[in-house]
Design a protein around this motif. Structure first.
Motif, mmCIF file in Angstrom:
data_model
loop_
_atom_site.group_PDB
_atom_site.id
_atom_site.type_symbol
_atom_site.label_atom_id
_atom_site.label_comp_id
_atom_site.label_asym_id
_atom_site.label_seq_id
_atom_site.Cartn_x
_atom_site.Cartn_y
_atom_site.Cartn_z
ATOM 1 N N ASN A 201 -6.681 1.652 10.735
ATOM 2 C CA ASN A 201 -5.976 0.568 11.081
ATOM 3 C C ASN A 201 -5.590 1.008 12.757
ATOM 4 O O ASN A 201 -5.534 0.000 13.489
ATOM 5 C CB ASN A 201 -4.287 0.295 10.640
ATOM 6 N N HIS B 114 -3.085 6.565 8.642
ATOM 7 C CA HIS B 114 -1.688 6.054 8.794
ATOM 8 C C HIS B 114 -0.741 6.826 8.037
ATOM 9 O O HIS B 114 -1.018 7.425 6.882
ATOM 10 C CB HIS B 114 -1.629 4.540 7.785
ATOM 11 N N SER C 255 -2.115 -3.879 0.216
ATOM 12 C CA SER C 255 -0.934 -4.751 0.608
ATOM 13 C C SER C 255 -1.179 -6.072 0.627
ATOM 14 O O SER C 255 -2.033 -6.597 1.411
ATOM 15 C CB SER C 255 -0.356 -4.232 2.069
ATOM 16 N N ASP D 153 -6.963 4.361 0.681
ATOM 17 C CA ASP D 153 -5.672 3.269 1.320
ATOM 18 C C ASP D 153 -6.990 2.036 1.771
ATOM 19 O O ASP D 153 -7.542 2.285 2.678
ATOM 20 C CB ASP D 153 -5.464 4.153 2.390
ATOM 21 N N HIS E 179 0.139 -8.568 2.052
ATOM 22 C CA HIS E 179 0.772 -9.394 3.379
ATOM 23 C C HIS E 179 -0.436 -9.199 4.478
ATOM 24 O O HIS E 179 -0.605 -9.973 5.416
ATOM 25 C CB HIS E 179 1.980 -9.038 3.986
ATOM 26 N N LYS E 180 -1.254 -8.150 4.446
ATOM 27 C CA LYS E 180 -2.470 -8.054 5.240
ATOM 28 C C LYS E 180 -3.857 -8.804 4.815
ATOM 29 O O LYS E 180 -4.749 -8.696 5.407
ATOM 30 C CB LYS E 180 -2.809 -6.561 5.496
ATOM 31 N N ALA F 222 -5.565 -0.905 2.749
ATOM 32 C CA ALA F 222 -5.005 -1.815 3.453
ATOM 33 C C ALA F 222 -5.505 -2.655 4.642
ATOM 34 O O ALA F 222 -5.090 -3.710 4.680
ATOM 35 C CB ALA F 222 -3.748 -1.375 3.942
ATOM 36 N N GLN F 223 -6.444 -2.181 5.206
ATOM 37 C CA GLN F 223 -7.246 -2.605 6.357
ATOM 38 C C GLN F 223 -8.740 -2.941 5.974
ATOM 39 O O GLN F 223 -9.367 -3.142 6.808
ATOM 40 C CB GLN F 223 -7.200 -1.528 7.604
ATOM 41 N N ALA G 54 0.679 -1.257 0.042
ATOM 42 C CA ALA G 54 -0.155 0.027 -0.036
ATOM 43 C C ALA G 54 0.845 1.244 0.022
ATOM 44 O O ALA G 54 0.636 2.222 -0.698
ATOM 45 C CB ALA G 54 -1.001 0.112 1.253
ATOM 46 N N THR G 55 1.942 1.288 0.742
ATOM 47 C CA THR G 55 2.883 2.429 0.782
ATOM 48 C C THR G 55 3.519 2.828 -0.503
ATOM 49 O O THR G 55 3.447 3.852 -0.976
ATOM 50 C CB THR G 55 4.039 2.009 1.568
HETATM 51 N N1 PLP Z 1 -2.363 1.907 5.374
HETATM 52 C C1 PLP Z 1 -2.950 1.419 6.474
HETATM 53 C C2 PLP Z 1 -4.242 1.856 6.802
HETATM 54 C C3 PLP Z 1 -2.209 0.431 7.067
HETATM 55 O O1 PLP Z 1 -2.787 -0.206 8.211
HETATM 56 C C4 PLP Z 1 -0.936 0.165 6.627
HETATM 57 C C5 PLP Z 1 0.016 -0.989 7.341
HETATM 58 O O2 PLP Z 1 -0.226 -0.910 8.669
HETATM 59 C C6 PLP Z 1 -0.310 0.747 5.314
HETATM 60 C C7 PLP Z 1 -1.265 1.920 4.726
HETATM 61 C C8 PLP Z 1 0.824 0.509 4.992
HETATM 62 O O3 PLP Z 1 1.008 -0.902 4.595
HETATM 63 P P1 PLP Z 1 2.327 -1.397 4.092
HETATM 64 O O4 PLP Z 1 3.487 -1.184 5.036
HETATM 65 O O5 PLP Z 1 2.229 -2.882 3.903
HETATM 66 O O6 PLP Z 1 2.707 -0.796 2.470
#
Ligand code: PLP
Length: 413
Positions: free
Chosen positions: A182, A130, A230, A207, A232-233, A209-210, A101-102
């Motif tokens: 998150n 985040h 992402s 975003d 891995h999540k 990711a969550q 995601a980053t």
């Molecule tokens: N955005 C949110 C809401 C997250 O919780 C996270 C990871 O904790 C990220 C972005 C970043 O994910 P990554 O470190 O896998 O790129």
């Protein structure tokens, strides 16, 4: 499965747990209770097997060789792109593989936003982001003389939609917000917010990711412009993630990184770029990771995101009741719509001490600022304890959590 193990969505959780080898171990002599899923999830056999199969049998580079292994690798890699497009409700050529995601957010910040930013322009984020959804925009603003604006939230951790709308002006060049927080677990009404932003001509990055691991997500129905996640999540490998973007945006975007695989032709005078998505995938990609992520979304689709959502919501409600009943506990994040995150502080006990006592009891939670320092500042706490649930957690794990929290209080409070 025993009734205890049956999920709220009628899921056979005991059966599903058997798919996750890492869950079956003892930590300090106690059965592992893994409640750090918002940081990363464990991987089912389907993913481990896909990775193993690729490395043992098909290992080769993609898009280059005419030989059989390279064609197998390319077919699997591009097959994963199709699986993910289907999972998210987008088109296959709208799926860009990135590190996570980053990187997806940084790609949009650099390739989409930055060339469009002028001094005085604004980028709107929210109070619950985040760091990954703050810092890339800050960097783009700093480089161009634009300004970062922040849409506020309530004490419960819900966005104040009227105030958000008031911040959407003709200076706003992008709204970037999280689908699920998150740190708080809040589920934002993304479709409604996207409609609001579009009415003001503002594109929207979400975003995710969550979110994608907890509920059905259809990017087309959400009506957003960009969606980041992402692997891995999402029960997939680390080092792989996805940017979904509307094809008209990808078409209009210049590359961010240059190198092999992202070109049509190169001379020392001029390079013609490949069309999206390859234009944004310079260099050898994380081939195994993409294939593993394809296996992960297939695994999840087999269970059904609706069933996962129902199960996790049942678990979150039970855990919230149990933890909130402990004297001295303050919940951080009490939005009406929440997903799988239970964040709290305990009066008189530092979150890290709680984390240590929990670990001695085999329980993995996250303690700290969760890469969301502005959220911690908003609530006036340096850190929280965060228990976060996945499809393989079940009610019987709540009691050991509460017992260990009492033990931490006895030791430290
Ligand atoms: N955005 C949110 C809401 C997250 O919780 C996270 C990871 O904790 C990220 C972005 C970043 O994910 P990554 O470190 O896998 O790129």
């Amino acid at each position: 499965a025993t009734a205890r193990n049956a999920g709220g969505g009628g899921m056979n959780v005991a059966g599903l747990r058997a798919d996750f080898p890492a869950l079956h171990q003892e930590i300090h002599g106690k059965p592992l209770v893994y409640l750090d899923n918002a940081a990363t999830t464990h991987k089912p056999r389907a993913v481990l097997d896909a990775l193993d199969r690729f490395h043992r049998r098909d290992n080769s580079n993609v898009h280059r060789g005419v030989h059989t292994l390279s064609q197998r690798a390319t077919d699997s890699y591009e097959g994963a792109r199709q699986q993910i497009a289907q999972f998210l409700g987008g088109q296959t050529d709208e799926i860009v593989f990135v590190r996570g995601a980053t990187e997806a957010i940084n790609l949009v910040a650099n390739a989409f936003l930055r060339p469009r930013l002028q001094p005085g322009d604004e980028v709107l984020v929210t109070a619950m982001e985040h760091h990954a959804n703050i810092v890339p925009w800050q960097l783009a603003c700093d480089a161009t003389g634009a300004q970062l604006r922040v849409a506020p939230m309530s004490q419960a951790g819900e966005l104040l939609l009227d105030e958000l709308e008031a911040l959407l002006t003709d200076r706003t060049k992008l709204l970037a917000l999280t689908h699920v927080s998150n740190a708080l677990g809040t589920v934002n009404p993304v479709a409604q917010i996207a409609e609001m932003a579009h009415a003001h001509g503002v594109p929207v990055l979400v975003d995710g990711a969550q979110a994608v691991q907890h509920m059905p997500v259809d990017v087309t129905q959400l009506g957003v412009d960009f969606y980041a996640l992402s692997g891995h999540k999402l029960y997939g490998p680390t080092g792989i993630g996805v940017l979904w973007a509307r094809s008209e945006h990808l078409e209009a975007m210049a590359p961010w990184q240059g190198g092999g695989d992202m070109i049509r032709s190169v001379t020392f005078e001029k390079t013609e770029f490949a069309p999206p998505p390859l234009r944004f995938e310079a260099g050898t990609p994380h081939i195994a990771g993409a294939i593993g992520l394809g296996a992960a979304v297939e695994y999840l689709s087999g269970i059904g995101l609706e069933a996962i959502a129902a199960h996790e919501s049942d678990l979150l409600a039970a855990a919230t009741d149990a933890v909130a009943a402990i004297d001295g506990v303050r919940l951080i994040g009490t939005a009406a719509q929440k997903a799988s995150v239970l964040s709290f502080v305990v009066e008189g006990v530092h979150p890290h001490d709680i984390g240590t006592v929990l670990d001695r009891n085999g329980i993995a939670v996250r303690t700290g600022h969760h890469c969301a320092q502005p959220v911690m500042a908003f609530y006036g706490v340096p850190a929280t304890v965060r228990a976060s649930f996945a499809l393989y957690n079940y009610r019987a794990e709540i009691e050991p959590l509460c017992t260990a929290l009492h033990e931490a209080q006895d030791l430290f409070a």
